[in-house]
Design a protein around this motif. Structure first.
Motif, PDB file in Angstrom:
ATOM      1  N   UNK A   4       0.814  -1.209   0.000  1.00 38.93           N
ATOM      2  CA  UNK A   4       0.000   0.000   0.000  1.00 38.93           C
ATOM      3  C   UNK A   4       0.845   1.255   0.000  1.00 38.93           C
ATOM      4  N   UNK A   5       2.072   1.168   0.487  1.00 36.51           N
ATOM      5  CA  UNK A   5       2.918   2.346   0.593  1.00 36.51           C
ATOM      6  C   UNK A   5       4.189   2.156  -0.214  1.00 36.51           C
TER       7      UNK A   5
ATOM      8  N   UNK B 241      -2.114   3.165   6.391  1.00 32.88           N
ATOM      9  CA  UNK B 241      -3.244   3.810   5.730  1.00 32.88           C
ATOM     10  C   UNK B 241      -2.752   5.015   4.938  1.00 32.88           C
ATOM     11  N   UNK B 242      -3.413   5.315   3.838  1.00 35.42           N
ATOM     12  CA  UNK B 242      -2.991   6.409   2.970  1.00 35.42           C
ATOM     13  C   UNK B 242      -2.966   7.731   3.734  1.00 35.42           C
ATOM     14  N   UNK B 243      -1.879   8.474   3.583  1.00 32.80           N
ATOM     15  CA  UNK B 243      -1.747   9.771   4.225  1.00 32.80           C
ATOM     16  C   UNK B 243      -1.246   9.731   5.652  1.00 32.80           C
ATOM     17  N   UNK B 244      -0.948   8.541   6.185  1.00 32.12           N
ATOM     18  CA  UNK B 244      -0.498   8.439   7.576  1.00 32.12           C
ATOM     19  C   UNK B 244       0.926   8.966   7.722  1.00 32.12           C
ATOM     20  N   UNK B 245       1.206   9.517   8.893  1.00 29.53           N
ATOM     21  CA  UNK B 245       2.520  10.082   9.185  1.00 29.53           C
ATOM     22  C   UNK B 245       3.294   9.176  10.134  1.00 29.53           C
ATOM     23  N   UNK B 246       4.615   9.329  10.119  1.00 28.26           N
ATOM     24  CA  UNK B 246       5.449   8.745  11.165  1.00 28.26           C
ATOM     25  C   UNK B 246       5.301   9.608  12.415  1.00 28.26           C
ATOM     26  N   UNK B 247       5.089   8.974  13.569  1.00 23.85           N
ATOM     27  CA  UNK B 247       4.998   9.693  14.840  1.00 23.85           C
ATOM     28  C   UNK B 247       6.080   9.178  15.786  1.00 23.85           C
ATOM     29  N   UNK B 248       6.810  10.112  16.394  1.00 24.80           N
ATOM     30  CA  UNK B 248       7.836   9.753  17.376  1.00 24.80           C
ATOM     31  C   UNK B 248       7.177   9.658  18.745  1.00 24.80           C
ATOM     32  N   UNK B 249       7.366   8.532  19.412  1.00 27.07           N
ATOM     33  CA  UNK B 249       6.693   8.276  20.678  1.00 27.07           C
ATOM     34  C   UNK B 249       7.472   8.849  21.856  1.00 27.07           C
ATOM     35  N   UNK B 250       6.817   8.852  23.019  1.00 27.38           N
ATOM     36  CA  UNK B 250       7.487   9.286  24.243  1.00 27.38           C
ATOM     37  C   UNK B 250       8.678   8.381  24.545  1.00 27.38           C
ATOM     38  N   UNK B 251       9.618   8.906  25.321  1.00 28.15           N
ATOM     39  CA  UNK B 251      10.794   8.121  25.680  1.00 28.15           C
ATOM     40  C   UNK B 251      10.407   6.896  26.505  1.00 28.15           C
TER      41      UNK B 251
ATOM     42  N   UNK C 265       6.439  14.548  13.857  1.00 25.81           N
ATOM     43  CA  UNK C 265       5.750  13.750  12.844  1.00 25.81           C
ATOM     44  C   UNK C 265       6.293  14.109  11.474  1.00 25.81           C
ATOM     45  N   UNK C 266       6.390  13.097  10.605  1.00 24.84           N
ATOM     46  CA  UNK C 266       6.925  13.301   9.260  1.00 24.84           C
ATOM     47  C   UNK C 266       6.152  12.447   8.271  1.00 24.84           C
ATOM     48  N   UNK C 267       6.108  12.927   7.032  1.00 26.26           N
ATOM     49  CA  UNK C 267       5.545  12.117   5.958  1.00 26.26           C
ATOM     50  C   UNK C 267       6.509  10.990   5.599  1.00 26.26           C
TER      51      UNK C 267
END
Length: 277
Positions: free
Chosen positions: A20-21, A69-79, A126-128
């Motif tokens: 999908x990606x 999912x289409x359009x989803x971003x990378x998210x950096x989580x808490x430490x 967050x990043x694409x």
């Protein structure tokens, strides 16, 4: 159905979802100092999991997650926390109670070779696409299965709604993509509300932001609100809201970068509007 046909069917499902990606098969940086030991690549995960990282870095690695999912971003989580030499653990939430079984997510470890690199990544970023100049491990793909675990509820002792004031910036004003925010509210000393942000459109989900910091007088909270991304059109309106969980299970869902589509398990502050610059 034979065991072999079942196995090949599952593997086929995983790789079909990965297609999908266009960026999903990421090999990682050869200089990366971390690797994911658990969960396993192409494995099944529950809603709440612990990602175990093996690392030789002297800096805390950061874990980034995204849905396919289409359009989803990378998210950096808490430490997370170190659990012995070279072993690091981070709590991760994959979707929510409404996430369909078989939904695919990707996970990677971002690590730093020096202090300057360590400052490039912060919880809540967050990043694409994964940014250049940052080392990251082999990207694994996992998919959600059933999660029968339940967390006992805690006593519901706070009102259904609570007052809060967005002190800075002023409600209705324009905001940067990474906007410093300050709130005034009076809650118990051991209570720390969480900040949610969403686009001001019908049925848009809430995104959990990085943890808020509490002032010494205990009546102010501050943090960073992510107002869109590089592709967000100027003038787009966003809603901000503070929430307090009604149970420990609801509290566990408030991981940085997680998505909430239902806030019925939370006590909510009034909503405030900011507009993207």
């Amino acid at each position: 159905m034979s065991a072999f046909r079942l196995y090949t069917g599952v593997v086929g499902f995983v790789f079909a979802a990965m297609s999908l990606s266009p960026n999903c098969l990421l090999a990682g940086d050869p200089w990366s100092l971390g690797e994911i030991e658990a969960p396993l690549d192409a494995g099944t995960v529950g809603i709440r999991e612990v990602v175990v990282v093996k690392t030789t870095s002297q800096f805390k690695p950061m874990v980034a997650v995204r849905s396919l999912a289409e359009g989803s971003l990378w998210w950096v989580l808490d430490e997370g926390v170190f659990r012995g030499p070279n072993r690091y653990e981070v709590g991760v939430r994959f979707g929510n109670e409404q996430t369909p079984t078989g939904t695919c997510f990707q996970v990677t470890v971002l690590d730093a070779k020096d202090a300057a690199s360590a400052k490039k990544v912060r919880a809540g970023d967050s990043w694409e696409n994964l940014p250049p100049g940052i080392s990251y491990s082999h990207v694994i793909t996992v998919f959600t299965g059933n999660n029968p675990k339940a967390t006992p509820p805690i006593m519901d002792s706070v009102p259904a709604t609570f007052p809060a004031t967005l002190v800075s910036p002023k409600p209705g004003s324009t905001a940067k993509r990474a906007q410093s925010v300050s709130w005034a509210l009076d809650v118990p000393a051991n209570d720390r509300p969480s900040l949610l942000v969403r686009v001001a459109e019908e049925n848009s989900p809430w995104w959990v932001q990085s943890s808020l910091r509490r002032s010494t007088d205990k009546k102010r909270f501050s943090g960073i609100a992510r107002i869109g991304n590089l592709h967000t059109a100027p003038g787009t309106q966003f809603l901000l809201m503070l929430v307090r969980p009604k149970s420990s299970a609801a509290g566990a869902a408030l991981q940085t970068g997680s998505v909430l589509t239902d806030t019925s398990d939370y006590h909510c502050s009034p909503e405030f509007t900011l507009t993207a610059k």
